[in-house]
Design a protein around this motif. Structure first.
Motif, short mmCIF file in Angstrom:
data_model
loop_
_atom_site.label_atom_id
_atom_site.label_comp_id
_atom_site.label_asym_id
_atom_site.label_seq_id
_atom_site.Cartn_x
_atom_site.Cartn_y
_atom_site.Cartn_z
N TYR A 1 19.23 7.31 -16.27
CA TYR A 1 17.95 7.47 -15.72
C TYR A 1 17.35 8.68 -15.76
O TYR A 1 16.52 9.02 -14.94
N ARG B 1 24.24 7.55 -13.67
CA ARG B 1 22.97 7.63 -13.39
C ARG B 1 22.04 8.58 -14.14
O ARG B 1 21.02 8.46 -14.60
N PRO C 1 17.25 -4.64 0.93
CA PRO C 1 17.59 -3.05 0.77
C PRO C 1 18.99 -2.97 0.14
O PRO C 1 19.94 -3.50 0.70
N GLY C 2 19.03 -1.99 -0.96
CA GLY C 2 20.16 -1.74 -1.35
C GLY C 2 20.26 -0.29 -1.19
O GLY C 2 21.21 0.34 -0.35
N ARG C 3 19.62 0.49 -2.07
CA ARG C 3 19.87 2.05 -2.25
C ARG C 3 19.35 2.65 -0.95
O ARG C 3 19.99 3.73 -0.43
N SER D 1 21.62 -5.58 -0.38
CA SER D 1 21.63 -5.89 -1.71
C SER D 1 23.06 -5.45 -2.24
O SER D 1 23.15 -4.19 -2.38
N TYR E 1 24.68 2.50 -6.39
CA TYR E 1 24.79 2.52 -7.90
C TYR E 1 25.41 3.65 -8.74
O TYR E 1 25.31 3.99 -9.61
N MET F 1 28.61 0.87 -10.89
CA MET F 1 28.33 1.09 -12.28
C MET F 1 29.31 1.60 -13.32
O MET F 1 29.21 2.13 -14.47
N LYS G 1 24.76 -5.36 -4.95
CA LYS G 1 25.08 -4.88 -6.26
C LYS G 1 24.83 -3.35 -6.02
O LYS G 1 25.43 -2.35 -6.98
N GLY H 1 14.00 -5.76 -2.26
CA GLY H 1 14.30 -4.29 -2.00
C GLY H 1 13.25 -3.14 -2.42
O GLY H 1 12.07 -3.48 -2.66
N GLY H 2 13.87 -1.99 -2.79
CA GLY H 2 13.24 -1.10 -3.60
C GLY H 2 12.85 0.12 -2.87
O GLY H 2 12.52 1.02 -3.69
N LEU H 3 13.00 0.14 -1.40
CA LEU H 3 12.46 1.43 -0.81
C LEU H 3 13.13 2.60 -1.42
O LEU H 3 14.37 2.84 -1.35
N ILE I 1 13.86 0.55 -14.25
CA ILE I 1 14.31 -0.39 -13.02
C ILE I 1 13.13 -0.75 -12.33
O ILE I 1 12.81 -1.05 -11.08
N SER J 1 19.92 -13.98 -6.00
CA SER J 1 18.66 -13.73 -6.58
C SER J 1 19.31 -13.62 -8.39
O SER J 1 20.68 -13.51 -8.40
N SER K 1 12.77 -0.99 -8.25
CA SER K 1 13.91 -0.23 -7.43
C SER K 1 13.31 1.64 -7.26
O SER K 1 12.90 2.14 -8.27
N GLN K 2 13.95 2.14 -6.25
CA GLN K 2 13.43 3.56 -5.94
C GLN K 2 11.99 4.03 -6.06
O GLN K 2 11.47 4.74 -6.73
N1 LLP Z 1 16.77 -7.28 -4.90
C1 LLP Z 1 16.94 -7.51 -5.99
C2 LLP Z 1 16.25 -8.87 -6.63
C3 LLP Z 1 17.34 -6.48 -7.10
O1 LLP Z 1 17.10 -6.77 -8.38
C4 LLP Z 1 17.43 -5.16 -6.60
C5 LLP Z 1 17.76 -4.11 -7.43
C6 LLP Z 1 17.58 -4.91 -5.36
C7 LLP Z 1 16.90 -6.28 -4.35
C8 LLP Z 1 17.79 -3.87 -4.55
O2 LLP Z 1 16.89 -2.71 -4.59
P1 LLP Z 1 17.07 -1.26 -4.11
O3 LLP Z 1 16.81 -1.52 -2.51
O4 LLP Z 1 18.44 -0.91 -4.23
O5 LLP Z 1 16.12 -0.52 -4.68
N2 LLP Z 1 21.09 0.95 -11.28
C9 LLP Z 1 19.71 1.39 -10.83
C10 LLP Z 1 19.02 0.65 -9.99
C11 LLP Z 1 18.89 -0.89 -10.07
C12 LLP Z 1 18.44 -1.64 -9.17
C13 LLP Z 1 18.39 -3.38 -9.55
N3 LLP Z 1 17.91 -4.20 -8.60
C14 LLP Z 1 19.62 3.00 -10.45
O6 LLP Z 1 20.88 3.42 -10.31
O7 LLP Z 1 18.72 3.61 -10.19
#
Ligand code: LLP
Length: 430
Positions: free
Chosen positions: A321, A317, A279-281, A62, A378, A382, A64, A242-244, A166, A106, A206-207
């Motif tokens: 948050y 962050r 996965p992103g984070r 991901s 992030y 950001m 972003k 994602g979200g782990l 989130i 997405s 996320s997280q």
């Molecule tokens: N897929 C979608 C559709 C998403 O919206 C996101 C994150 C991910 C995957 C990736 O999620 P991850 O694996 O990174 O949890 N700025 C915030 C987090 C925003 C997450 C947005 N969407 C922070 O700094 O905690």
């Protein structure tokens, strides 16, 4: 695990002393470890493969979370795909060498122009989130004489038990198609000649540090997949988002990829679908730090402040948050004696510009360097230029090499983007 540790009393990023980077590029700067990015990717991919033998899976990083070209390229070289949420991110993914057939798109507000670009590139899948979006996508695809591959993002109404800002999988959130409306929208889509239904998608937030919400959400996806197949649809892809979560507090327990992968297997492993993950984070978060210097040590009435050269505009962050980022001084602290309590703050004119309150820190003086950990995701993406603070540098370390992968922005460049309207210039007024 990451590759930031002390050698001979000084913090190193892989083989490179942090002080060497600071001397060459200055502070503040984001510092990323390529070995850590690779490690996180492989741990996740390995966990999925061993818990789900014989199941095809694609990791669509991901972007972003950290969309620097060099970061994406490290992952592209390992075979990663990309999850993108804008035309800009699509361009970044393609430029960094991610093959279009590994890109999923997405987001709740894709524009017709962004859809056109993604269709022209030949991406793997659009994760569609509403009926109006479906209608526009159908129209754009029709006008281009192509079929748009579509999965619908389902809102399973599951509480992700994470920060409210989130959390995305509850019925009150703007994301996804309400679970009870899902069969209906698939029926509508099946009747559109320029739409090809390819799958189901979910992302609940996320997280996530508790895995139970994943299990509930994925079970709902499995239930829906069976129902959709009964309705005559072909569901080949399941995108689990994602979200782990990752540990922001040192040595804290955190959800293990193995346990996550086992949940995937239990819930959707039997469906014969290709699985997609976003996965992103967990890939980028603990692969990066924000390197900063102490400008002043200020004694307030009842507390001490370490005033840093990094601020909320560089890493939002904590302000946004209430996020916790651990501190890692460049000089290895001897022991706990001589430690003191202080607030770590930036120079921005807001009390919210605080990275940590009343935290224990070793003695520090003006000019000392420290890092805020877990800032690879992030962080830079950001950042803003609030208080006319130019965007800071990003550095990638790989073994004993390091390079600036985004130079520090120049203040003249930043101001130079402003324009006076013609009626304010000398020509007009004179
Ligand atoms: N897929 C979608 C559709 C998403 O919206 C996101 C994150 C991910 C995957 C990736 O999620 P991850 O694996 O990174 O949890 N700025 C915030 C987090 C925003 C997450 C947005 N969407 C922070 O700094 O905690």
């Amino acid at each position: 695990m990451n590759h930031f540790d002390y050698r001979n009393g000084h913090l190193h990023v892989e083989e490179v002393p942090l002080a060497t980077i600071a001397a060459e590029v200055g502070t503040p700067a984001y510092v990323y470890s390529a070995a850590t990015l690779r490690r996180h990717y492989k741990v996740f991919a390995g966990a999925l493969a061993s818990a789900n033998p014989g199941v095809n899976h694609t990791i669509c990083y991901s972007i972003k979370a950290n969309s620097n070209q060099a970061v994406i390229k490290v992952l592209a070289d390992l075979g990663s795909g990309a999850d993108v949420v804008s035309g800009g991110e699509l361009k970044r993914a393609l430029l960094a060498g991610i093959p279009p057939e590994k890109i999923v798109f997405s987001g709740v507000g894709k524009t017709a122009a962004e859809m056109r670009a993604a269709l022209a590139a030949g991406i793997r899948q659009f994760n569609v989130e509403s009926e109006p979006e479906l209608a526009v996508l159908a129209e754009v695809a029709l006008s281009m004489g192509v079929k748009a591959p579509v999965a619908f993002r389902i809102n399973p109404d599951v509480d992700a038990e994470t920060h409210a800002k989130i959390s995305t999988g509850k019925a009150e959130n703007k994301f996804g198609i309400p679970f009870d409306h899902a069969r209906e929208i698939y029926r509508l889509a099946a009747a559109l000649p320029s739409i090809e239904i390819v799958g189901v998608d979910v992302h609940i937030g996320s997280q996530l540090t508790n895995l139970a919400p994943f299990e509930s959400a994925f079970a709902r996806v499995a239930e829906l997949t069976s129902a959709l197949r009964e309705d005559g649809h072909t569901i080949r892809n399941i995108d689990l988002g994602g979200g782990l979560g990752i540990p922001y507090v040192r040595n804290a327990p955190w959800p293990q990829p193995d346990a996550y992968a086992a949940i995937v297997n239990r819930t959707v492993g039997h469906l014969g679908c290709d699985l997609i993950f976003e996965p992103g984070r967990m890939i980028a978060g603990n692969a990066g730090m924000l390197m900063t210097s102490v400008i002043y040590v200020k004694q307030g009435t009842d507390r001490r402040f370490l005033i840093l050269d990094a601020a909320m505009n560089d890493l939002i962050r904590p302000a946004m948050y209430d996020a916790h980022h651990e501190i890692l001084p460049e000089k290895q602290p001897d022991d706990r004696s001589g430690w003191d309590r202080a607030d770590l703050v930036g120079p921005v004119c807001e009390t919210g510009d605080t990275f940590a309150r009343d935290c224990e820190v070793p003695q520090m003086a003006s000019g000392d360097i420290l890092c805020l950990e877990s800032a690879g995701a992030y962080g830079a993406v950001m950042a803003s230029t609030y208080n006319t603070r130019p965007l800071i540098a990003e550095i990638l370390v790989d073994g004993d090499r390091f390079a600036t992968v985004r130079p520090r922005e120049d203040v003249d460049q930043l101001i130079g983007r402003d324009r006076l309207p013609p009626w304010m210039t000398d020509d007009e007024t004179g």
